[in-house]
Design a protein around this motif. Sequence first.
Motif, PDB file in Angstrom:
ATOM      1  N   GLU A 198      71.727 -20.418   7.359  1.00 48.36           N
ATOM      2  CA  GLU A 198      73.137 -20.043   7.263  1.00 48.36           C
ATOM      3  C   GLU A 198      74.005 -20.967   8.108  1.00 48.36           C
ATOM      4  O   GLU A 198      75.114 -21.340   7.708  1.00 48.36           O
ATOM      5  N   LEU A 199      73.504 -21.362   9.288  1.00 46.32           N
ATOM      6  CA  LEU A 199      74.275 -22.236  10.172  1.00 46.32           C
ATOM      7  C   LEU A 199      74.508 -23.598   9.546  1.00 46.32           C
ATOM      8  O   LEU A 199      75.650 -24.075   9.447  1.00 46.32           O
ATOM      9  N   PHE A 200      73.437 -24.232   9.087  1.00 49.44           N
ATOM     10  CA  PHE A 200      73.565 -25.611   8.604  1.00 49.44           C
ATOM     11  C   PHE A 200      74.102 -25.693   7.173  1.00 49.44           C
ATOM     12  O   PHE A 200      74.555 -26.760   6.761  1.00 49.44           O
ATOM     13  N   ARG A 201      74.058 -24.595   6.428  1.00 50.20           N
ATOM     14  CA  ARG A 201      74.745 -24.597   5.140  1.00 50.20           C
ATOM     15  C   ARG A 201      76.249 -24.416   5.325  1.00 50.20           C
ATOM     16  O   ARG A 201      77.033 -24.771   4.450  1.00 50.20           O
ATOM     17  N   GLY A 202      76.639 -23.883   6.475  1.00 49.24           N
ATOM     18  CA  GLY A 202      78.049 -23.673   6.745  1.00 49.24           C
ATOM     19  C   GLY A 202      78.733 -24.825   7.444  1.00 49.24           C
ATOM     20  O   GLY A 202      79.970 -24.924   7.431  1.00 49.24           O
ATOM     21  N   LEU A 203      77.938 -25.731   8.062  1.00 50.31           N
ATOM     22  CA  LEU A 203      78.511 -26.868   8.780  1.00 50.31           C
ATOM     23  C   LEU A 203      78.647 -28.085   7.869  1.00 50.31           C
ATOM     24  O   LEU A 203      77.735 -28.371   7.095  1.00 50.31           O
ATOM     25  N   PRO A 204      79.749 -28.834   7.961  1.00 49.32           N
ATOM     26  CA  PRO A 204      79.864 -30.083   7.210  1.00 49.32           C
ATOM     27  C   PRO A 204      78.840 -31.103   7.708  1.00 49.32           C
ATOM     28  O   PRO A 204      78.528 -31.141   8.913  1.00 49.32           O
ATOM     29  N   ALA A 205      78.346 -31.934   6.798  1.00 46.51           N
ATOM     30  CA  ALA A 205      77.362 -32.951   7.182  1.00 46.51           C
ATOM     31  C   ALA A 205      77.940 -33.910   8.215  1.00 46.51           C
ATOM     32  O   ALA A 205      77.215 -34.387   9.101  1.00 46.51           O
ATOM     33  N   LEU A 206      79.245 -34.194   8.126  1.00 48.37           N
ATOM     34  CA  LEU A 206      79.875 -35.095   9.086  1.00 48.37           C
ATOM     35  C   LEU A 206      79.815 -34.517  10.492  1.00 48.37           C
ATOM     36  O   LEU A 206      79.515 -35.227  11.456  1.00 48.37           O
ATOM     37  N   ALA A 207      80.088 -33.204  10.620  1.00 52.21           N
ATOM     38  CA  ALA A 207      80.037 -32.558  11.933  1.00 52.21           C
ATOM     39  C   ALA A 207      78.622 -32.600  12.501  1.00 52.21           C
ATOM     40  O   ALA A 207      78.428 -32.815  13.709  1.00 52.21           O
ATOM     41  N   VAL A 208      77.624 -32.406  11.644  1.00 54.02           N
ATOM     42  CA  VAL A 208      76.223 -32.439  12.096  1.00 54.02           C
ATOM     43  C   VAL A 208      75.861 -33.829  12.601  1.00 54.02           C
ATOM     44  O   VAL A 208      75.212 -33.977  13.648  1.00 54.02           O
TER      45      VAL A 208
END
Length: 264
Positions: free
Chosen positions: A99-109
């Motif tokens: 849920e966390l990483f599906r909600g974060l933009p790839a750029l932010a990661v």
Amino acid sequence: MALTRTQRKRMFRGIQYLIGLVVVVIVALLIDWPVFVKAWFNLDIAWQMFPDVLATGLVNTLLYTALGFTFGIALAIVLALMRLSSIKVYRAVAMAYIELFRGLPALAVLVIIAYGLPRAFPGFKFPGDTLGQVAVGLGVTAAAYMAETLRAGIQAVPKGQVEAARTLGMSPGRTMVTIVLPQALRIVIPPLTNEIILLVKDSSLVYILGVTTDQYELTKYGQSAINEFASVTPLTVIAVLYLFITLPLSWLVRRLERRHAKAR
């Protein structure tokens, strides 16, 4: 005389086609074609980009995609097994991650991976430096999506095969590795191929890592070429190369889906 339902459908479809044709003709008449062609399809500028755009941009895009997918699929398998675990804590951790990483933009990661972790852990360096950052940065996001796909694939494997393997004396781990996972991976190949297409496009975010000239992927290479030639023709070249990667993959997805449907 009243029209039949089929005739009304045909007439309505014909009107739609006519409206579309009129719009295309109007747009074509309004475009300044000499200026448009010179700006977007300047062959002299396009030829100057070769072969560097292939040797640098295309190769790095494929490399970054492969690294992200390799790390992502390995992590996704672990997450999928945790989601199916009988241990509640494992399921909760895997679900929170997804849920966390599906909600974060790839750029932010990628920003967190490149700049957040080194500050949180002084002296920490990724193996392979930039390539390590790319693999983890793209992979952790892709894993969140692929984990759910793999979980669905594992659950789609007939339970009778698992029961048969256990009857033959196979351990749960061996059953999963030799019986369940190979079949699950075959089932989820089409959606995983779609994930590769998304990773190809997400690789354009690698510029945030501060890559050097020889590490440019297609988008960054195109931006540099636009500044060099003062023309948008490089965008056309980059777009064609992206399509050169994604269109065969899209065709492969459709072919695999048809084959899987026939097998079922």
